[in-house]
Design a protein around this motif. Structure first.
Motif, PDB file in Angstrom:
ATOM      1  N   SER A 186       0.837  -1.191   0.000  1.00 47.36           N
ATOM      2  CA  SER A 186       0.000   0.000   0.000  1.00 47.36           C
ATOM      3  C   SER A 186       0.872   1.242   0.000  1.00 47.36           C
ATOM      4  N   THR A 187       0.215   2.388  -0.056  1.00 47.34           N
ATOM      5  CA  THR A 187       0.878   3.667   0.162  1.00 47.34           C
ATOM      6  C   THR A 187      -0.132   4.639   0.747  1.00 47.34           C
ATOM      7  N   SER A 188       0.359   5.675   1.357  1.00 48.05           N
ATOM      8  CA  SER A 188      -0.540   6.641   1.976  1.00 48.05           C
ATOM      9  C   SER A 188      -1.305   7.426   0.917  1.00 48.05           C
ATOM     10  N   HIS A 189      -2.451   7.921   1.303  1.00 50.64           N
ATOM     11  CA  HIS A 189      -3.311   8.725   0.426  1.00 50.64           C
ATOM     12  C   HIS A 189      -3.781   7.952  -0.802  1.00 50.64           C
TER      13      HIS A 189
ATOM     14  N   ALA B  93      -9.170  -1.637   0.351  1.00 52.38           N
ATOM     15  CA  ALA B  93      -8.612  -2.969   0.578  1.00 52.38           C
ATOM     16  C   ALA B  93      -8.483  -3.255   2.067  1.00 52.38           C
ATOM     17  N   GLU B  94      -8.040  -2.268   2.828  1.00 54.61           N
ATOM     18  CA  GLU B  94      -7.917  -2.462   4.273  1.00 54.61           C
ATOM     19  C   GLU B  94      -9.283  -2.667   4.919  1.00 54.61           C
TER      20      GLU B  94
ATOM     21  N   THR C 175      -0.150  -7.313   7.696  1.00 58.61           N
ATOM     22  CA  THR C 175       0.790  -6.225   7.887  1.00 58.61           C
ATOM     23  C   THR C 175       0.681  -5.325   6.672  1.00 58.61           C
ATOM     24  N   THR C 176       0.566  -4.037   6.910  1.00 59.90           N
ATOM     25  CA  THR C 176       0.540  -3.085   5.806  1.00 59.90           C
ATOM     26  C   THR C 176       1.969  -2.659   5.527  1.00 59.90           C
ATOM     27  N   ILE C 177       2.369  -2.789   4.277  1.00 62.89           N
ATOM     28  CA  ILE C 177       3.734  -2.461   3.867  1.00 62.89           C
ATOM     29  C   ILE C 177       3.691  -1.228   2.977  1.00 62.89           C
ATOM     30  N   GLU C 178       4.388  -0.194   3.393  1.00 57.94           N
ATOM     31  CA  GLU C 178       4.466   1.067   2.663  1.00 57.94           C
ATOM     32  C   GLU C 178       5.506   0.909   1.547  1.00 57.94           C
ATOM     33  N   ILE C 179       5.038   0.890   0.311  1.00 63.30           N
ATOM     34  CA  ILE C 179       5.937   0.598  -0.811  1.00 63.30           C
ATOM     35  C   ILE C 179       6.902   1.743  -1.112  1.00 63.30           C
ATOM     36  N   THR C 180       6.589   2.973  -0.697  1.00 59.29           N
ATOM     37  CA  THR C 180       7.481   4.089  -1.009  1.00 59.29           C
ATOM     38  C   THR C 180       8.758   4.065  -0.178  1.00 59.29           C
ATOM     39  N   GLU C 181       8.816   3.214   0.827  1.00 58.61           N
ATOM     40  CA  GLU C 181      10.005   3.119   1.676  1.00 58.61           C
ATOM     41  C   GLU C 181      11.054   2.158   1.134  1.00 58.61           C
ATOM     42  N   ASP C 182      10.741   1.503   0.031  1.00 58.52           N
ATOM     43  CA  ASP C 182      11.659   0.528  -0.566  1.00 58.52           C
ATOM     44  C   ASP C 182      11.593   0.669  -2.085  1.00 58.52           C
ATOM     45  N   ALA C 183      12.692   1.024  -2.698  1.00 62.41           N
ATOM     46  CA  ALA C 183      12.713   1.278  -4.147  1.00 62.41           C
ATOM     47  C   ALA C 183      12.277   0.065  -4.951  1.00 62.41           C
ATOM     48  N   ASN C 184      12.670  -1.125  -4.518  1.00 62.04           N
ATOM     49  CA  ASN C 184      12.279  -2.342  -5.245  1.00 62.04           C
ATOM     50  C   ASN C 184      10.773  -2.588  -5.162  1.00 62.04           C
ATOM     51  N   LEU C 185      10.212  -2.410  -3.968  1.00 65.39           N
ATOM     52  CA  LEU C 185       8.767  -2.579  -3.813  1.00 65.39           C
ATOM     53  C   LEU C 185       8.014  -1.524  -4.602  1.00 65.39           C
ATOM     54  N   TYR C 186       8.519  -0.299  -4.587  1.00 61.99           N
ATOM     55  CA  TYR C 186       7.863   0.767  -5.335  1.00 61.99           C
ATOM     56  C   TYR C 186       7.844   0.456  -6.826  1.00 61.99           C
ATOM     57  N   GLU C 187       8.971  -0.009  -7.320  1.00 62.41           N
ATOM     58  CA  GLU C 187       9.049  -0.364  -8.745  1.00 62.41           C
ATOM     59  C   GLU C 187       8.096  -1.505  -9.083  1.00 62.41           C
TER      60      GLU C 187
ATOM     61  N   ILE D 201      -1.028  -1.296  -6.939  1.00 66.77           N
ATOM     62  CA  ILE D 201      -1.527  -1.352  -5.563  1.00 66.77           C
ATOM     63  C   ILE D 201      -2.998  -0.996  -5.513  1.00 66.77           C
ATOM     64  N   PRO D 202      -3.686  -1.514  -4.539  1.00 66.38           N
ATOM     65  CA  PRO D 202      -3.241  -2.371  -3.448  1.00 66.38           C
ATOM     66  C   PRO D 202      -3.064  -3.827  -3.906  1.00 66.38           C
ATOM     67  N   VAL D 203      -2.159  -4.492  -3.232  1.00 63.62           N
ATOM     68  CA  VAL D 203      -1.896  -5.905  -3.484  1.00 63.62           C
ATOM     69  C   VAL D 203      -1.920  -6.622  -2.143  1.00 63.62           C
ATOM     70  N   VAL D 204      -2.637  -7.730  -2.083  1.00 60.23           N
ATOM     71  CA  VAL D 204      -2.654  -8.571  -0.886  1.00 60.23           C
ATOM     72  C   VAL D 204      -1.887  -9.845  -1.209  1.00 60.23           C
ATOM     73  N   LYS D 205      -0.973 -10.181  -0.320  1.00 57.27           N
ATOM     74  CA  LYS D 205      -0.124 -11.359  -0.512  1.00 57.27           C
ATOM     75  C   LYS D 205      -0.286 -12.294   0.681  1.00 57.27           C
ATOM     76  N   ARG D 206      -0.463 -13.568   0.384  1.00 57.43           N
ATOM     77  CA  ARG D 206      -0.458 -14.585   1.447  1.00 57.43           C
ATOM     78  C   ARG D 206       0.977 -15.045   1.621  1.00 57.43           C
ATOM     79  N   LYS D 207       1.541 -14.761   2.778  1.00 56.92           N
ATOM     80  CA  LYS D 207       2.975 -14.916   2.992  1.00 56.92           C
ATOM     81  C   LYS D 207       3.492 -16.325   2.744  1.00 56.92           C
ATOM     82  N   ASN D 208       2.851 -17.329   3.311  1.00 56.37           N
ATOM     83  CA  ASN D 208       3.421 -18.669   3.220  1.00 56.37           C
ATOM     84  C   ASN D 208       3.213 -19.330   1.865  1.00 56.37           C
TER      85      ASN D 208
END
Length: 80
Positions: A8-11, A18-19, A34-46, A52-59
């Protein structure tokens, strides 16, 4: 407990929707997310900035890209 991640990202009004969906499902199923802010990681942002939004099942590393609804997330958490 089933663990999900919400990319996700703010605004982002779609991310807020989605939330809200996750909150509804969380009342009916044993999940956490867990909400993950994609702007804090260049790879996630790319990777996620245009989808977005994207929901991922971790396992399972299975992702749902917007648009999705309650039944789509229920299918995601019902994976065996």
């Amino acid at each position: 407990m089933i663990q999900l991640q919400l990319y996700s990202t703010s605004h982002c009004h779609l991310c807020e929707e989605a939330e809200n969906i996750l909150e509804i499902i969380g009342k009916q199923h044993d999940i956490s997310w867990t909400t993950i802010e994609i702007t804090e990681d260049a790879n996630l942002y790319e990777k996620y900035s245009l989808i977005i939004p994207v929901v991922k099942r971790k396992n399972y590393n299975t992702e749902l890209v917007w648009p999705f609804a309650i039944n789509d997330i229920e299918k995601l958490i019902d994976l065996k």
